[in-house]
Design a protein around this motif. Sequence first.
Motif, short mmCIF file in Angstrom:
data_model
loop_
_atom_site.label_atom_id
_atom_site.label_comp_id
_atom_site.label_asym_id
_atom_site.label_seq_id
_atom_site.Cartn_x
_atom_site.Cartn_y
_atom_site.Cartn_z
N UNK A 253 0.83 -1.20 0.00
CA UNK A 253 0.00 0.00 0.00
C UNK A 253 0.87 1.26 0.00
N UNK A 254 1.95 1.23 0.79
CA UNK A 254 2.85 2.38 0.84
C UNK A 254 3.53 2.60 -0.51
N UNK A 255 3.96 1.50 -1.17
CA UNK A 255 4.59 1.63 -2.49
C UNK A 255 3.59 2.18 -3.51
N UNK A 256 2.36 1.69 -3.45
CA UNK A 256 1.35 2.16 -4.41
C UNK A 256 1.08 3.65 -4.22
N UNK A 257 1.00 4.08 -2.96
CA UNK A 257 0.75 5.50 -2.71
C UNK A 257 1.94 6.35 -3.15
N UNK A 258 3.15 5.85 -2.89
CA UNK A 258 4.35 6.58 -3.29
C UNK A 258 4.44 6.68 -4.81
N UNK A 259 4.11 5.57 -5.51
CA UNK A 259 4.15 5.60 -6.97
C UNK A 259 3.14 6.59 -7.53
N UNK A 260 1.96 6.61 -6.92
CA UNK A 260 0.95 7.57 -7.40
C UNK A 260 1.37 9.00 -7.11
N UNK A 261 1.90 9.24 -5.93
CA UNK A 261 2.32 10.60 -5.57
C UNK A 261 3.40 11.10 -6.52
N UNK A 262 4.36 10.20 -6.88
CA UNK A 262 5.41 10.58 -7.83
C UNK A 262 4.83 10.91 -9.18
N UNK A 263 3.94 10.04 -9.67
CA UNK A 263 3.30 10.27 -10.97
C UNK A 263 2.49 11.56 -10.95
N UNK A 264 1.67 11.74 -9.89
CA UNK A 264 0.82 12.93 -9.83
C UNK A 264 1.66 14.20 -9.76
N UNK A 266 4.75 14.64 -11.01
CA UNK A 266 5.33 14.91 -12.33
C UNK A 266 4.27 15.42 -13.30
N UNK A 267 3.11 14.79 -13.28
CA UNK A 267 2.02 15.21 -14.18
C UNK A 267 1.59 16.65 -13.89
N UNK A 268 1.39 16.95 -12.62
CA UNK A 268 0.92 18.30 -12.26
C UNK A 268 1.97 19.35 -12.59
N UNK A 269 3.26 18.98 -12.39
CA UNK A 269 4.34 19.93 -12.70
C UNK A 269 4.37 20.23 -14.20
N UNK A 270 4.24 19.19 -15.03
CA UNK A 270 4.25 19.40 -16.48
C UNK A 270 3.03 20.18 -16.95
N UNK A 271 1.87 19.87 -16.38
CA UNK A 271 0.66 20.60 -16.76
C UNK A 271 0.74 22.06 -16.35
N UNK A 272 1.31 22.32 -15.17
CA UNK A 272 1.46 23.70 -14.72
C UNK A 272 2.46 24.43 -15.61
N UNK A 317 5.49 20.24 -23.21
CA UNK A 317 5.18 19.89 -21.83
C UNK A 317 3.90 19.06 -21.76
N UNK A 318 2.90 19.43 -22.58
CA UNK A 318 1.66 18.66 -22.61
C UNK A 318 1.90 17.24 -23.13
N UNK A 319 2.72 17.13 -24.18
CA UNK A 319 3.02 15.80 -24.72
C UNK A 319 3.78 14.97 -23.70
N UNK A 320 4.69 15.59 -22.97
CA UNK A 320 5.43 14.88 -21.93
C UNK A 320 4.49 14.37 -20.85
N UNK A 321 3.50 15.19 -20.49
CA UNK A 321 2.52 14.76 -19.48
C UNK A 321 1.71 13.57 -19.98
#
Length: 546
Positions: A253-264, A266-272, A317-321
Amino acid sequence: MSTLVVRDVQLHLGPQLVLGGISVTVAPGDRFAVVGPNGVGKTTLLRVMEGTLAADGGGVERQPAAATVGLLPQERDARPGETLEGYLARRSGVADADAELVAATTALADGVKGADDRYALALDRYLALGAADLDVRAPAVLADLDLPPDGLADPVLSLSGGQLARLALASVLLAKFDVLLLDEPTNDLDLAGLAQLEEFLTSRPGALVVVSHDRAFLDRVATDVLEIDEFSRTGQVYGGGFATYLEERERAHARAQEAYDTYAGQRDSLLEQARRKQEWARSGATRAHRRPADNDKNSKHFHVQKSQATGAGAARALRAAERLETVEEPRTPWELRLRLDQKARSGTRVAGLSGVVVERGNFRLGPVDLDLRYADRVVVVGPNGAGKSSLIGVLLGRLTPSAGERWVGHGVVLGEIDQVRRGVAADVELLEAFRRSSGQDETEARTLLAKFGLGADDVVRPTGSLSPGERTRADLALLVARQANLLVLDEPTNHLDLPAVEQLEQALAAYDGTLVLASHDRKLVEAVRPTHILHVRDGQVRLERP
């Protein structure tokens, strides 16, 4: 020595997904625990494994094909007119094997084509399941469980609740299935019965799949765990036993949450980044198309190119996201959040029994003297059939004693759970029964029942149609509504899933009223920190401090 292979089993009941792709291989010596919240499909999976329920997709393979697979359900399912011998033969598979052998013998005598092969298979199954010597083995097992060894012809319905629990255990001990499937086998068993069951299961060479809420039992028995996910209804296998599963589940569960937090992140940074560059590009384009003060065409061209480059950066940046590998956010399962508060404390003397005697046929309990004081935490222990439920029945006022009296002190508000789960009235719509018992209005009742996983569709069902786990959750909701200062609980963990058992354990540990608890759940008994132990044996009651 047989293996059961489950491959991508999928099942729908109407539009509802019950099993979303379960795969597991259960080999000789494997002892799998199947875990997951109530209603997630654990019992359904056992029925598919047994072969009495067909899957929509995937399948179950027996290796070899003639391997015997037997399911012993959690309901004791005693039938009117059935004898002890008939009950044991039915649950151990002997009755079906005997009927098939008789039919195959008749077909062989009649010269039916292929009857010789049918007869050979039927005879092999008959012998493998121990049908030939069941009448010899059964009396010894019954005697070992303190049941009458000469009572095979007695009607099952003549047994007490404790004796019926031991008879169900006897059917497990007598079963010779290659692959044994058990659904909540520890319900209502006393400590001696639990020890016998654990010894039998850990020493048998065949494969085992068991559904149980008893954590100590799973610690001792399970070699592997199959967890069914509440949302996807898929299965995840964990090796190394139940304790290892609990640790690995938390890490997963901790790994899954960490993986999602990392993805989210990176995604939010690229979208911003894309948003900012798009805004800069629009601002730059606006400035570039304004007439420069000096009418410099080169300056205008420079600003146009700069704006276009900024816009291209936003597109990159959008394509990278979009190229990021999507990671689903871990879903939070429904959790029973249980808090047991008392509305007001009772007087110092809470309840008690004075010279109480209970007589049922040849059974006699007592005389019993009991004086419960405020904040006492009494655990009732003893073998099945010793009189624990009779004692609790008198304390609750459900049983009228043959002699003596029961008394209840000033300001006592009683909350109860008995083994029959009679907190809410039977065969009445749940919402109506709950309002009648709790005194709440419709909105309050619906809201509280929803917190216990009983939603809009559940509350309009007759209480008799609820599963044992749903009835238990309704009774727990009633405890919360009553805000009782005296709790009398008889095997409250029966039919609850593991997360709910843990919540109940925490709630009882924090409860500051008076508690009387009868339970075979060893971890629960430790957690409530009893002030007194009430030993019940052979109709006699002895109170001691731990």
